[in-house]
Write a protein that holds these residues in place. Sequence first.
Motif, mmCIF file in Angstrom:
data_model
loop_
_atom_site.group_PDB
_atom_site.id
_atom_site.type_symbol
_atom_site.label_atom_id
_atom_site.label_comp_id
_atom_site.label_asym_id
_atom_site.label_seq_id
_atom_site.Cartn_x
_atom_site.Cartn_y
_atom_site.Cartn_z
ATOM 1 N N SER A 163 0.805 -1.211 0.000
ATOM 2 C CA SER A 163 0.000 0.000 0.000
ATOM 3 C C SER A 163 0.846 1.273 0.000
ATOM 4 O O SER A 163 1.716 1.463 0.841
ATOM 5 N N GLY A 164 0.580 2.133 -0.997
ATOM 6 C CA GLY A 164 1.302 3.396 -1.114
ATOM 7 C C GLY A 164 2.512 3.326 -2.015
ATOM 8 O O GLY A 164 3.046 4.371 -2.431
ATOM 9 N N SER A 165 2.979 2.107 -2.312
ATOM 10 C CA SER A 165 4.135 1.955 -3.208
ATOM 11 C C SER A 165 3.891 0.842 -4.220
ATOM 12 O O SER A 165 4.824 0.214 -4.703
ATOM 13 N N ASP A 166 2.616 0.612 -4.522
ATOM 14 C CA ASP A 166 2.228 -0.543 -5.335
ATOM 15 C C ASP A 166 1.597 -0.154 -6.668
ATOM 16 O O ASP A 166 0.834 -0.926 -7.243
ATOM 17 N N ARG A 167 1.956 1.010 -7.198
ATOM 18 C CA ARG A 167 1.346 1.454 -8.454
ATOM 19 C C ARG A 167 2.087 0.963 -9.683
ATOM 20 O O ARG A 167 1.657 1.208 -10.809
ATOM 21 N N ALA A 168 3.223 0.259 -9.487
ATOM 22 C CA ALA A 168 3.971 -0.257 -10.632
ATOM 23 C C ALA A 168 4.752 -1.474 -10.207
ATOM 24 O O ALA A 168 5.149 -1.624 -9.034
ATOM 25 N N VAL A 169 4.990 -2.373 -11.161
ATOM 26 C CA VAL A 169 5.767 -3.585 -10.933
ATOM 27 C C VAL A 169 7.158 -3.382 -11.532
ATOM 28 O O VAL A 169 7.291 -2.965 -12.692
ATOM 29 N N ALA A 170 8.189 -3.680 -10.735
ATOM 30 C CA ALA A 170 9.567 -3.584 -11.212
ATOM 31 C C ALA A 170 9.948 -4.866 -11.936
ATOM 32 O O ALA A 170 9.692 -5.961 -11.434
ATOM 33 N N VAL A 171 10.552 -4.730 -13.106
ATOM 34 C CA VAL A 171 11.055 -5.875 -13.861
ATOM 35 C C VAL A 171 12.577 -5.873 -13.732
ATOM 36 O O VAL A 171 13.244 -4.946 -14.208
ATOM 37 N N MET A 172 13.125 -6.899 -13.056
ATOM 38 C CA MET A 172 14.557 -6.952 -12.769
ATOM 39 C C MET A 172 15.225 -8.088 -13.516
ATOM 40 O O MET A 172 14.610 -9.130 -13.771
ATOM 41 N N ASP A 173 16.507 -7.901 -13.826
ATOM 42 C CA ASP A 173 17.274 -8.981 -14.437
ATOM 43 C C ASP A 173 17.818 -9.907 -13.352
ATOM 44 O O ASP A 173 17.499 -9.755 -12.164
ATOM 45 N N GLY A 174 18.654 -10.874 -13.734
ATOM 46 C CA GLY A 174 19.164 -11.845 -12.784
ATOM 47 C C GLY A 174 20.082 -11.268 -11.734
ATOM 48 O O GLY A 174 20.393 -11.941 -10.738
ATOM 49 N N ASN A 175 20.529 -10.009 -11.929
ATOM 50 C CA ASN A 175 21.363 -9.331 -10.939
ATOM 51 C C ASN A 175 20.563 -8.351 -10.094
ATOM 52 O O ASN A 175 21.141 -7.532 -9.380
ATOM 53 N N CYS A 176 19.244 -8.420 -10.199
ATOM 54 C CA CYS A 176 18.321 -7.562 -9.444
ATOM 55 C C CYS A 176 18.376 -6.102 -9.877
ATOM 56 O O CYS A 176 17.945 -5.208 -9.134
ATOM 57 N N ALA A 177 18.902 -5.832 -11.072
ATOM 58 C CA ALA A 177 18.886 -4.473 -11.602
ATOM 59 C C ALA A 177 17.569 -4.242 -12.335
ATOM 60 O O ALA A 177 17.179 -5.035 -13.204
ATOM 61 N N VAL A 178 16.870 -3.178 -11.969
ATOM 62 C CA VAL A 178 15.579 -2.888 -12.591
ATOM 63 C C VAL A 178 15.791 -2.450 -14.040
ATOM 64 O O VAL A 178 16.547 -1.519 -14.323
ATOM 65 N N GLN A 179 15.124 -3.147 -14.962
ATOM 66 C CA GLN A 179 15.198 -2.830 -16.384
ATOM 67 C C GLN A 179 14.098 -1.860 -16.798
ATOM 68 O O GLN A 179 14.300 -1.009 -17.655
ATOM 69 N N ARG A 180 12.940 -1.985 -16.170
ATOM 70 C CA ARG A 180 11.810 -1.112 -16.480
ATOM 71 C C ARG A 180 10.732 -1.297 -15.420
ATOM 72 O O ARG A 180 10.795 -2.219 -14.591
#
Length: 361
Positions: A73-90
């Motif tokens: 709640s409050g930080s759930d308006r978007a889903v982070a897509v991460m690579d295998g190193n946990c770096a957010v791609q988009r």
Amino acid sequence: MAVAVLATCAPLAAAGTGFAEPFFRDQTAVDASEFGPLCTPDDSAVGTPDEASLEELSGLVSAGGLLYAVGDSGSDRAVAVMDGNCAVQRWLPLPVDPYDVEDMASGSDGRLWLADTGDNGRRRETVALIAMDRDTGAGELHRLTYPDGPHDAETVLVQRDGTPLIVTKEVFGAGNVYRPVGGVAVGDLASPGPTPLEKVGTLDVSATNGVDDATTGSGTTAPAVHSTMFTGGAVSADGTVAAVRSYSDVFLFSAPDGDLAAAFAAGPAVRAHVPEQPQGESVAFTENGDLLIASEAREGPVPPIRVLPGAVSRVQDQARAQAVSDEASTQSPGTAWGIGVAGGVVVLAVVAGSLVRRRAR
């Protein structure tokens, strides 16, 4: 003679009862030290949209070599897509405005299913599952209603047949397990609904918690209730193993036929103590059967995602060992010879009848 026969039968009956007990009645315990760091979520390369944050990581899915993460709640308006190193791609904006997303699952239809089921005040008339395409972010809302009033829930699991299960978060006692009435699959849920839910069981791990175990764990919740407050769930890629986590443990269940409610009723096959986390609320399986856990930051640095290698194979090995034990129990001396408590009674009756006939002569 009756006393002698009874004395002879008693050890056989006891042996039969003893052998009938499975050798692996208790679940396997995994120490927290077996979890290793995987990587730490990092969105520095792409930035963070408004009302989205990895500091509140509450739901996690591993699919197609990528990690998908969402806050609550409050930080759930978007889903982070991460690579295998946990770096957010988009980031993928949610297709609808949620109330309080608490978990996320991968559906049998290949989409993400976000559990908008948080209700700390227990006053929502409806909760919801939000469908989301992993590539485009497109999706829709599916409202749900409980049959017995509002509940707070942070755990959603999607069975391999597509049926979603919601497990409630209770401060004390067992969690309640709900599904759409009749076992409707996620792809067949009405939009926007609501679809009524039905209670199909409970998830009670209190029998697996010793007094000492109940005081282990991490987070800010009172230690005595760490292990019974369910904060996230996941299902293995093949649908045969389910994980439900709390602040202190991950409970792993064997479901070879895909029936998770039945697996919950049978109890966990493996119990894994989790390492120290600020507020652990997410769990996921990788496609090769490793177990991932993640936590909210609680105003500190973003914690690393941790991994328990080979979690699915551990559960499957334990299930096979249990099956061998159960098979062995059916071949116990008491069972094989047909002598147990009932057999002893029959023998005593025969002996007593013989004595009566002798006296009659």
